[in-house]
Design an enzyme around this catalytic site. Sequence first.
Site, PDB file in Angstrom:
ATOM      1  N   ASP A  40       0.859  -1.186   0.000  1.00  0.00           N
ATOM      2  CA  ASP A  40       0.000   0.000   0.000  1.00  0.00           C
ATOM      3  C   ASP A  40       0.893   1.233   0.000  1.00  0.00           C
ATOM      4  O   ASP A  40       1.594   1.492   0.978  1.00  0.00           O
ATOM      5  CB  ASP A  40      -0.891  -0.045   1.255  1.00  0.00           C
ATOM      6  CG  ASP A  40      -1.855   1.134   1.315  1.00  0.00           C
ATOM      7  OD1 ASP A  40      -1.718   2.071   0.495  1.00  0.00           O
ATOM      8  OD2 ASP A  40      -2.733   1.117   2.194  1.00  0.00           O
ATOM      9  N   TYR A  96     -11.971  11.887  -3.953  1.00  0.00           N
ATOM     10  CA  TYR A  96     -11.141  11.676  -5.144  1.00  0.00           C
ATOM     11  C   TYR A  96     -10.658  13.016  -5.698  1.00  0.00           C
ATOM     12  O   TYR A  96      -9.462  13.244  -5.871  1.00  0.00           O
ATOM     13  CB  TYR A  96     -11.959  10.927  -6.196  1.00  0.00           C
ATOM     14  CG  TYR A  96     -11.188  10.511  -7.423  1.00  0.00           C
ATOM     15  CD1 TYR A  96     -10.134   9.613  -7.336  1.00  0.00           C
ATOM     16  CD2 TYR A  96     -11.531  10.994  -8.682  1.00  0.00           C
ATOM     17  CE1 TYR A  96      -9.437   9.211  -8.471  1.00  0.00           C
ATOM     18  CE2 TYR A  96     -10.845  10.591  -9.817  1.00  0.00           C
ATOM     19  CZ  TYR A  96      -9.798   9.699  -9.713  1.00  0.00           C
ATOM     20  OH  TYR A  96      -9.116   9.301 -10.843  1.00  0.00           O
TER      21      TYR A  96
END
Length: 313
Positions: A56, A145
């Site tokens: 990640d 986003y």
Amino acid sequence: MRVLITGAAGFLGSHLSDRFINEGHTVVGMDNLITGSMDNIAHLMGHERFSFVNQDVSNFIYVAGELDAVLHFASPASPNDYLEYPIPTMKVGSLGTHNTLGLAKVKGARYLFASTSEAYGDPLVNPQPETYWGNVNPNGPRSCYDEAKRFGEALVLAYHRAHGLETRIVRIFNTYGPRMRLNDGRVVPNFIAQALKGKPLTVYGDGSQTRSFQYYTDLVEGVYRLLFSAEDMPVNIGNPTEMSILDFAHAVVEITGSQSDIIFMNPKDGRFTDDPKVRRPDISKARRVLGWEPKIELADGLAQTVAYFRSRV
Ligand code: UDP
């Protein structure tokens, strides 16, 4: 070159990995597989110039050896995914951008950031040139986003200005093609899957909102050219052929030869809040600085994409 591609198991990251491998480069792919899939890179596993790290990028990342370029493409990228993973979406666009920038700085690598047409929000200017600052809701359901990518752009340019890092920013407009997830919720896989199953195509609202769809090979070419260009400021890469979502639904019905109906949905859930009413790239800058323009017509790109989905429905 030895290149790190984050999001390598995703739709675009995997196609970019293919391109760099085909050009003779060495690729380190990184992905945490929350929305990516090993299926997209299975064919690269075992290749002598490809390696994969399941990590990640929102946490500290370490890559041994030299790197000449870092391409940060990791992020959930469909409105469905932002609803499911709002915090990972914010983290990968902010902390993930910080970590990958830090890595690029240590390695003396060139850095390319995957930004988005969502940086323009629900635009009040159509088509959108790079000089338009956008009309973005900072706290709506899409903001995780939009604002992470806007923050990412700012951070990339802060590294450029403060540390002299060589940086590139691509603002990606709606892109489609094989390796999109059938269930990712975006309009292209949704409509194709619905048409192939003979189910009604679900047009959100009245379908008058517009999008401009680019085939992935055009995007990959634009990104490749941008990396090797000298342009530090954002560049739009997209296909300027704009159409309404209703017209797009008709195009999918026609190309699949489907008997499906088209139905109009007016759901109240967050997916459609702040849905941009228009979106079309102004690609004058890409033409000028990259000598780039899209080559693939919608009918041809859709035919390829339908063939891919047909084998999976
Ligand atoms: N859309 C639709 N039906 C669907 C999925 C999406 O009408 O089943 C619409 C959506 O409201 C938006 C456009 O298609 O106006 C493109 O949506 P997508 O999720 O592909 O990406 P966006 O461009 O909004 O990021």
